[in-house]
Design a protein around this motif. Sequence first.
Motif, PDB file in Angstrom:
ATOM      1  N   GLN A 129       1.210  -1.109  -0.140  1.00  0.00           N
ATOM      2  CA  GLN A 129       0.157  -0.371   0.298  1.00  0.00           C
ATOM      3  C   GLN A 129       1.105   0.978  -0.060  1.00  0.00           C
ATOM      4  OE1 GLN A 129      -3.817  -0.095  -0.240  1.00  0.00           O
ATOM      5  NE2 GLN A 129      -2.960   1.814  -0.722  1.00  0.00           N
ATOM      6  N   TYR A 130       1.729   1.063   0.978  1.00  0.00           N
ATOM      7  CA  TYR A 130       2.760   2.276   0.707  1.00  0.00           C
ATOM      8  C   TYR A 130       3.430   2.679  -0.481  1.00  0.00           C
ATOM      9  CZ  TYR A 130       7.088   5.061   1.845  1.00  0.00           C
ATOM     10  OH  TYR A 130       8.077   5.911   1.249  1.00  0.00           O
ATOM     11  N   LEU A 131       3.787   1.732  -1.211  1.00  0.00           N
ATOM     12  CA  LEU A 131       4.278   1.576  -2.786  1.00  0.00           C
ATOM     13  C   LEU A 131       3.798   2.206  -3.593  1.00  0.00           C
ATOM     14  CD1 LEU A 131       6.820  -1.256  -3.151  1.00  0.00           C
ATOM     15  CD2 LEU A 131       7.441   0.804  -2.756  1.00  0.00           C
ATOM     16  N   ASN A 132       2.386   1.411  -3.407  1.00  0.00           N
ATOM     17  CA  ASN A 132       0.765   1.834  -4.960  1.00  0.00           C
ATOM     18  C   ASN A 132       0.702   3.341  -3.983  1.00  0.00           C
ATOM     19  OD1 ASN A 132      -0.133  -0.249  -6.033  1.00  0.00           O
ATOM     20  ND2 ASN A 132      -0.384  -0.778  -4.426  1.00  0.00           N
ATOM     21  N   ASP A 133       0.579   3.980  -3.055  1.00  0.00           N
ATOM     22  CA  ASP A 133       0.277   5.427  -2.413  1.00  0.00           C
ATOM     23  C   ASP A 133       1.464   6.121  -2.871  1.00  0.00           C
ATOM     24  OD1 ASP A 133      -2.466   4.700  -0.958  1.00  0.00           O
ATOM     25  OD2 ASP A 133      -0.755   4.917   1.480  1.00  0.00           O
ATOM     26  N   LEU A 134       2.626   6.321  -3.461  1.00  0.00           N
ATOM     27  CA  LEU A 134       4.020   7.013  -3.905  1.00  0.00           C
ATOM     28  C   LEU A 134       3.075   7.080  -5.336  1.00  0.00           C
ATOM     29  CD1 LEU A 134       7.095   5.140  -2.690  1.00  0.00           C
ATOM     30  CD2 LEU A 134       5.859   7.772  -2.141  1.00  0.00           C
ATOM     31  N   LYS A 135       2.459   6.168  -5.718  1.00  0.00           N
ATOM     32  CA  LYS A 135       2.181   6.568  -7.382  1.00  0.00           C
ATOM     33  C   LYS A 135       3.372   6.737  -8.410  1.00  0.00           C
ATOM     34  CE  LYS A 135      -2.063   9.184  -6.101  1.00  0.00           C
ATOM     35  NZ  LYS A 135      -3.219   7.686  -6.448  1.00  0.00           N
ATOM     36  N   LEU A 136       3.906   5.664  -8.083  1.00  0.00           N
ATOM     37  CA  LEU A 136       5.360   5.587  -9.479  1.00  0.00           C
ATOM     38  C   LEU A 136       4.515   4.930 -10.121  1.00  0.00           C
ATOM     39  CD1 LEU A 136       7.689   4.155  -6.620  1.00  0.00           C
ATOM     40  CD2 LEU A 136       7.558   6.803  -7.503  1.00  0.00           C
ATOM     41  N   THR A 137       5.265   5.291 -11.695  1.00  0.00           N
ATOM     42  CA  THR A 137       4.582   4.385 -12.729  1.00  0.00           C
ATOM     43  C   THR A 137       6.064   2.979 -12.785  1.00  0.00           C
ATOM     44  OG1 THR A 137       6.992   5.189 -13.968  1.00  0.00           O
ATOM     45  CG2 THR A 137       4.685   6.601 -13.891  1.00  0.00           C
ATOM     46  N   VAL A 138       5.842   2.428 -12.959  1.00  0.00           N
ATOM     47  CA  VAL A 138       5.815   0.987 -13.418  1.00  0.00           C
ATOM     48  C   VAL A 138       7.795   1.347 -13.758  1.00  0.00           C
ATOM     49  CG1 VAL A 138       6.495  -1.228 -14.887  1.00  0.00           C
ATOM     50  CG2 VAL A 138       4.073  -0.317 -14.611  1.00  0.00           C
ATOM     51  N   ALA A 139       8.540   2.364 -14.597  1.00  0.00           N
ATOM     52  CA  ALA A 139       9.412   2.395 -15.155  1.00  0.00           C
ATOM     53  C   ALA A 139       9.828   3.496 -14.090  1.00  0.00           C
ATOM     54  CB  ALA A 139       9.735   3.229 -16.103  1.00  0.00           C
ATOM     55  N   GLN A 140       9.292   4.317 -13.081  1.00  0.00           N
ATOM     56  CA  GLN A 140       9.770   4.213 -11.628  1.00  0.00           C
ATOM     57  C   GLN A 140       9.716   2.955 -11.176  1.00  0.00           C
ATOM     58  OE1 GLN A 140       7.117   7.190 -10.510  1.00  0.00           O
ATOM     59  NE2 GLN A 140       8.515   8.551 -11.481  1.00  0.00           N
ATOM     60  N   LEU A 141       9.265   2.413 -10.666  1.00  0.00           N
ATOM     61  CA  LEU A 141       8.939   1.219  -9.656  1.00  0.00           C
ATOM     62  C   LEU A 141      10.655   0.343  -9.793  1.00  0.00           C
ATOM     63  CD1 LEU A 141       5.368   0.260  -9.508  1.00  0.00           C
ATOM     64  CD2 LEU A 141       6.996   1.004  -7.349  1.00  0.00           C
ATOM     65  N   ARG A 142      10.856   0.578 -11.378  1.00  0.00           N
ATOM     66  CA  ARG A 142      11.855  -0.096 -11.981  1.00  0.00           C
ATOM     67  C   ARG A 142      13.346   0.189 -11.385  1.00  0.00           C
ATOM     68  NH1 ARG A 142       9.043  -1.809 -17.179  1.00  0.00           N
ATOM     69  NH2 ARG A 142       7.493  -3.597 -16.548  1.00  0.00           N
ATOM     70  N   GLU A 143      13.468   1.285 -11.630  1.00  0.00           N
ATOM     71  CA  GLU A 143      14.273   2.454 -11.220  1.00  0.00           C
ATOM     72  C   GLU A 143      14.609   1.995  -9.083  1.00  0.00           C
ATOM     73  OE1 GLU A 143      16.934   3.793 -12.602  1.00  0.00           O
ATOM     74  OE2 GLU A 143      16.275   2.920 -14.167  1.00  0.00           O
ATOM     75  N   LEU A 144      13.186   2.067  -8.936  1.00  0.00           N
ATOM     76  CA  LEU A 144      13.561   1.649  -7.700  1.00  0.00           C
ATOM     77  C   LEU A 144      14.137   0.151  -6.979  1.00  0.00           C
ATOM     78  CD1 LEU A 144      13.207   2.434  -4.411  1.00  0.00           C
ATOM     79  CD2 LEU A 144      10.609   1.840  -4.922  1.00  0.00           C
ATOM     80  N   ALA A 145      13.640  -0.313  -8.054  1.00  0.00           N
ATOM     81  CA  ALA A 145      14.174  -2.396  -7.839  1.00  0.00           C
ATOM     82  C   ALA A 145      15.271  -1.873  -7.723  1.00  0.00           C
ATOM     83  CB  ALA A 145      13.032  -2.446  -8.737  1.00  0.00           C
ATOM     84  N   LYS A 146      15.538  -1.210  -8.927  1.00  0.00           N
ATOM     85  CA  LYS A 146      16.939  -1.733  -9.345  1.00  0.00           C
ATOM     86  C   LYS A 146      18.195  -1.147  -8.023  1.00  0.00           C
ATOM     87  CE  LYS A 146      20.288  -0.289 -13.354  1.00  0.00           C
ATOM     88  NZ  LYS A 146      20.451   0.747 -14.482  1.00  0.00           N
ATOM     89  N   ALA A 147      17.685   0.013  -7.880  1.00  0.00           N
ATOM     90  CA  ALA A 147      18.242   1.013  -6.731  1.00  0.00           C
ATOM     91  C   ALA A 147      17.999  -0.101  -5.291  1.00  0.00           C
ATOM     92  CB  ALA A 147      17.859   2.123  -6.314  1.00  0.00           C
ATOM     93  N   LEU A 148      17.820  -0.214  -5.434  1.00  0.00           N
ATOM     94  CA  LEU A 148      17.584  -1.614  -4.249  1.00  0.00           C
ATOM     95  C   LEU A 148      18.181  -2.843  -4.322  1.00  0.00           C
ATOM     96  CD1 LEU A 148      14.158  -0.662  -2.417  1.00  0.00           C
ATOM     97  CD2 LEU A 148      16.236   0.118  -1.933  1.00  0.00           C
ATOM     98  N   SER A 149      18.358  -3.729  -5.801  1.00  0.00           N
ATOM     99  CA  SER A 149      19.428  -4.477  -5.582  1.00  0.00           C
ATOM    100  C   SER A 149      18.655  -5.159  -6.372  1.00  0.00           C
ATOM    101  CB  SER A 149      20.254  -4.796  -4.859  1.00  0.00           C
ATOM    102  OG  SER A 149      21.423  -3.474  -5.041  1.00  0.00           O
ATOM    103  N   VAL A 150      17.169  -5.096  -6.047  1.00  0.00           N
ATOM    104  CA  VAL A 150      16.029  -6.459  -6.416  1.00  0.00           C
ATOM    105  C   VAL A 150      16.010  -6.684  -7.499  1.00  0.00           C
ATOM    106  CG1 VAL A 150      13.246  -6.334  -6.087  1.00  0.00           C
ATOM    107  CG2 VAL A 150      14.536  -5.416  -4.233  1.00  0.00           C
ATOM    108  N   ALA A 151      15.455  -7.463  -8.406  1.00  0.00           N
ATOM    109  CA  ALA A 151      15.330  -8.474  -9.497  1.00  0.00           C
ATOM    110  C   ALA A 151      14.317  -8.444  -9.713  1.00  0.00           C
ATOM    111  CB  ALA A 151      16.043  -9.604  -9.513  1.00  0.00           C
ATOM    112  N   ALA A 152      13.622  -7.822 -11.094  1.00  0.00           N
ATOM    113  CA  ALA A 152      12.502  -7.213 -11.055  1.00  0.00           C
ATOM    114  C   ALA A 152      12.170  -7.293 -12.953  1.00  0.00           C
ATOM    115  CB  ALA A 152      11.658  -5.960 -11.699  1.00  0.00           C
ATOM    116  N   PRO A 153      11.744  -8.629 -13.626  1.00  0.00           N
ATOM    117  CA  PRO A 153      11.726  -8.314 -14.972  1.00  0.00           C
ATOM    118  C   PRO A 153      11.462  -7.055 -15.612  1.00  0.00           C
ATOM    119  CG  PRO A 153      10.511 -10.942 -13.722  1.00  0.00           C
ATOM    120  CD  PRO A 153      10.728 -10.238 -12.973  1.00  0.00           C
TER     121      PRO A 153
END
Length: 135
Positions: free
Chosen positions: A82-106
């Motif tokens: 819910q916190y991540l949804n509330d940030l209203k990030l786009t898919v591209a922004q979420l992928r960038e966040l995942a990359k910054a957190l060293s999380v693998a996202a297809p």
Amino acid sequence: MTDPADLAHEVLLRVAAFVKTLPADQLADLASGAAKLELVPKGGRSANPARPAKAAPAAPSRPASEIEAMLAGLGTRQAAAQYLNDLKLTVAQLRELAKALSVAAPAKATKAAVITAIVDATTGRRLDSLALSAR
């Protein structure tokens, strides 16, 4: 009518006449900047308009470290999602966040899939570790 001032006056009169015909919601979008007026040649749009170059995805509005700290403090996976949804990030922004957190996202993952990957790698791991150590 070649004087620029006269041309500008004529254009403004036509724009004003057009804007008066818009519904209230479109007018509000124009006023807020969510919509814009665009100049289209008299013949209409060309069949193959030049595509603008893809812009690099905008970084999340908050630093990744701040988001990571917030996720680490949340008590449930649902709260983290819910916190991540509330940030209203786009898919591209979420992928960038995942990359910054060293999380693998297809690369072709949906927004929900990227959020799940981030939650599982941050909040989920901590909750799993706490559950195992409580046994």
